[in-house]
Write a protein that holds these residues in place. Structure first.
Motif: not given
Length: 64
Positions: A1-15
């Motif tokens: 399975m391919i791991e989903q990659l996030l940008s720093t902006e997407d990661a920040a939004r999620e956290l």
């Protein structure tokens, strides 16, 4: 399975933190990321250890 990659902006939004905070965690070694050009990408699974940490700064230790 391919791991989903996030940008720093997407990661920040999620956290629920700022993009700058994500960059600081990457530079401190607390968040694993890969550099692609001048940007970082973060595997979604790399957020799990950071997500479980309590928000904010740790309380000050009493001075002796």
């Amino acid at each position: 399975m391919i791991e989903q990659l996030l940008s720093t902006e997407d990661a920040a939004r999620e956290l629920g933190v700022t993009r700058r905070r994500i960059q600081a965690m990457i530079h401190a070694g607390r968040l694993v990321a890969k550099r692609i050009g001048r940007d970082f990408v973060i595997e979604r699974s790399a957020l799990d250890p950071v997500r479980s940490r309590p928000p904010g700064r740790p309380p000050d230790r009493p001075k002796e």
